[in-house]
Design a protein around this motif. Structure first.
Motif, PDB file in Angstrom:
ATOM      1  N   PRO A 141       0.805  -1.230   0.000  1.00 22.64           N
ATOM      2  CA  PRO A 141       0.000   0.000   0.000  1.00 22.64           C
ATOM      3  C   PRO A 141       0.835   1.276   0.000  1.00 22.64           C
ATOM      4  N   ALA A 142       1.909   1.289   0.783  1.00 22.85           N
ATOM      5  CA  ALA A 142       2.737   2.503   0.852  1.00 22.85           C
ATOM      6  C   ALA A 142       3.369   2.820  -0.500  1.00 22.85           C
ATOM      7  N   THR A 143       3.801   1.771  -1.214  1.00 17.48           N
ATOM      8  CA  THR A 143       4.394   1.971  -2.525  1.00 17.48           C
ATOM      9  C   THR A 143       3.340   2.420  -3.530  1.00 17.48           C
ATOM     10  N   ARG A 144       2.185   1.788  -3.475  1.00 20.06           N
ATOM     11  CA  ARG A 144       1.097   2.167  -4.380  1.00 20.06           C
ATOM     12  C   ARG A 144       0.733   3.647  -4.190  1.00 20.06           C
ATOM     13  N   GLU A 145       0.669   4.056  -2.930  1.00 20.62           N
ATOM     14  CA  GLU A 145       0.337   5.453  -2.649  1.00 20.62           C
ATOM     15  C   GLU A 145       1.427   6.391  -3.181  1.00 20.62           C
ATOM     16  N   LEU A 168       2.569  10.033  -9.949  1.00 16.61           N
ATOM     17  CA  LEU A 168       1.843  10.173 -11.211  1.00 16.61           C
ATOM     18  C   LEU A 168       0.971  11.424 -11.216  1.00 16.61           C
ATOM     19  N   GLN A 169       0.366  11.729 -10.072  1.00 15.31           N
ATOM     20  CA  GLN A 169      -0.412  12.967  -9.977  1.00 15.31           C
ATOM     21  C   GLN A 169       0.496  14.182 -10.183  1.00 15.31           C
ATOM     22  N   TYR A 170       1.697  14.108  -9.632  1.00 16.30           N
ATOM     23  CA  TYR A 170       2.657  15.201  -9.805  1.00 16.30           C
ATOM     24  C   TYR A 170       3.016  15.370 -11.277  1.00 16.30           C
ATOM     25  N   GLY A 214       7.287   5.029   0.049  1.00 11.21           N
ATOM     26  CA  GLY A 214       7.064   3.667  -0.416  1.00 11.21           C
ATOM     27  C   GLY A 214       7.628   2.640   0.541  1.00 11.21           C
ATOM     28  N   ASP A 215       7.410   1.377   0.197  1.00 14.75           N
ATOM     29  CA  ASP A 215       7.871   0.256   1.020  1.00 14.75           C
ATOM     30  C   ASP A 215       9.178  -0.274   0.450  1.00 14.75           C
ATOM     31  N   ASP A 216      10.253  -0.175   1.236  1.00 11.80           N
ATOM     32  CA  ASP A 216      11.580  -0.562   0.748  1.00 11.80           C
ATOM     33  C   ASP A 216      11.671  -2.031   0.367  1.00 11.80           C
ATOM     34  N   ASP A 266       3.391  -0.841 -13.343  1.00 13.04           N
ATOM     35  CA  ASP A 266       3.420  -1.521 -12.052  1.00 13.04           C
ATOM     36  C   ASP A 266       2.057  -1.453 -11.361  1.00 13.04           C
ATOM     37  N   LEU A 267       1.399  -0.299 -11.458  1.00 13.50           N
ATOM     38  CA  LEU A 267       0.082  -0.158 -10.846  1.00 13.50           C
ATOM     39  C   LEU A 267      -0.959  -1.047 -11.516  1.00 13.50           C
TER      40      LEU A 267
END
Length: 446
Positions: free
Chosen positions: A339-343, A349-351, A393-395, A443-444
């Motif tokens: 979830p952290a990586t997805r966020e 992408l929004q940026y 993100g998640d390392d 990836d998403l």
């Protein structure tokens, strides 16, 4: 893939592309230019007033005393050759070739330009040109420096103090040369002996402003003395003299210049993949399809508006950003994001989506500085994405690790692309931003 194997692969594929006759004319010319960069050593130019210590810097860079003290020669260029030769251009533009290198014999010919060919290992990586102007006249130095700017990749301005007359000459140099410019405070040993090195360096740095990539001091006599007759080098003495810092900086420029050419060659090959494959159909321009991780966007159309001689024109090009993977690649590409990586991906992408409007406005506004603005803006955005992904993100996500590597590579390459503020470089810079975008989207969608 190592940098060396990538370089070898790109160089070979560029040669095949040029020989195939399948590249469009503009792409073929660009490929030939890149091949020239990969085949030739980086060209280093030594500039500055007479007596500024250019010959000693030349001797240091090539690892041999080629031009001894007390010998006055015109502009000299050193290149690699299997045997020693001196090709002297005389005042009537006739050329005389001497076998072997005797600087006294060369000086007696009173040439206006000398090309020295020597079997020195350093000359396989760099060629070195020492530029001389008659009597140090500022106008003559300006003309000589402008001439040299077209014939070197890295410029070193050698000085005892970087006085206003020198500053004025350098200020008029092309931006591309300034981006790869060194300001060398020579005779640092003599200045240090007088206890004024710190004061001198502070003054030189202030005078240099942001006009140089590097500002270094060097005790050239000490640096040259660190090379022993048996070929060994006193590394401590070389380091203390500033010679080690100079050589390391030059080698870094050599590596960056070659890597830049390799990366641009790789992009050019991707941009012309369909032409090289002999395909006649137009490139599909469809977005990533969710649920089908093997299908990615093939190209994005970019239009640059430029002004040349008062005439507004638009250059439109397709930027390929990926390809359709085969079944094995699809299986290996399927990832599960935490979830952290997805966020983090969604925020990035929004940026990109938000900042794309800024680039679009630059592209839409006709102006001769549009390519430079596009590159600068893209560099800023790529760097933001690079920093953001590194901190979020998640390392444990391997996909995030790959995305970070892609972003870091893109940031480094985008910085290098600022060397050429033209349409091709702007298009290549945009392709880096788009490549990050579509990798995150893939990836998403996986």
């Amino acid at each position: 893939m190592s940098n060396q194997s990538l370089s070898t692969r790109v160089q070979e594929e560029l040669k095949q592309a040029v020989e195939s006759g399948l590249l469009p004319d503009a792409a073929r010319r660009r490929a030939m230019q890149l091949l020239g960069r990969l085949d030739q050593p980086v060209r280093v130019g030594l500039l500055g007033m007479p007596g500024a210590g250019k010959s000693k810097i030349l001797n240091l860079l090539v690892g041999k005393e080629v031009i001894p003290d007390g010998v006055n020669l015109p502009t000299v260029q050193l290149i690699y050759g299997d045997t020693e030769q001196a090709i002297c251009t005389l005042a009537d533009e006739d050329k005389t070739t001497l076998n072997g290198i005797d600087v006294q014999e060369i000086a007696e010919l009173e040439p206006i330009f000398v090309e020295l060919r020597m079997p020195l290992p350093a000359l396989k990586k760099i060629s070195v040109m020492e530029v001389e102007a008659s009597s140090g006249d500022p106008e003559a130095l300006h003309r000589a420096s402008q001439w040299a700017a077209k014939r070197c990749d890295v410029a070193m301005w050698c000085t005892k103090g970087f006085l206003p007359a020198e500053q004025n000459v350098w200020a008029q140099m092309p931006d591309m040369i300034k981006d790869h410019g060194f300001l060398m405070l020579t005779h640092a040993d003599h200045i240090a002996a007088a206890g004024k090195l710190d004061i001198a360096m502070t003054a030189v740095r202030k005078a240099a402003g942001n006009e140089f990539n590097h500002v270094l001091s060097i005790a050239t006599t000490d640096a040259l003395a660190s090379r022993k007759p048996d070929g060994s080098v006193d590394k401590d003495q070389m380091r203390a003299s500033g010679g080690l810092a100079l050589i390391a900086a030059v080698l870094k420029q050599v590596d960056q210049g070659r890597q830049s050419a390799v990366d641009r060659g790789d992009i050019l090959l991707h941009q012309n993949a369909d032409a090289l494959a002999g395909k006649l159909e137009a490139v599909s321009k469809q977005d990533v399809t969710a649920g089908d991780p093997g299908q990615t966007q093939d190209a994005t159309t970019v239009t640059l508006s430029i002004v040349e001689n008062g005439v507004v024109s638009r250059i439109e090009t397709d930027i390929p950003v990926s390809r359709t993977a085969d079944s094995d690649e699809i299986k290996s590409a399927v990832v599960t994001l935490h979830p952290a990586t997805r966020e983090a991906y969604e925020t990035a992408l929004q940026y990109i989506a938000k900042q794309s409007s800024e680039i679009a406005e630059i592209v839409a506004a006709a102006g001769e500085d549009a390519p430079a603005q596009v590159i600068a803006t893209t560099v800023e955005h790529v760097q933001w994405i690079c920093d953001y992904l590194n901190e979020n993100g998640d390392d444990s996500d391997q996909a995030l690790v790959r995305a970070r590597e892609t972003a870091f590579d893109a940031a480094d390459l985008a910085q290098l692309m600022q060397m050429e503020k033209n349409d091709n470089a702007a298009i290549e810079a945009l392709s880096l931003l788009l490549q990050i975008k579509y990798e995150l989207q893939a990836d998403l969608a996986a």
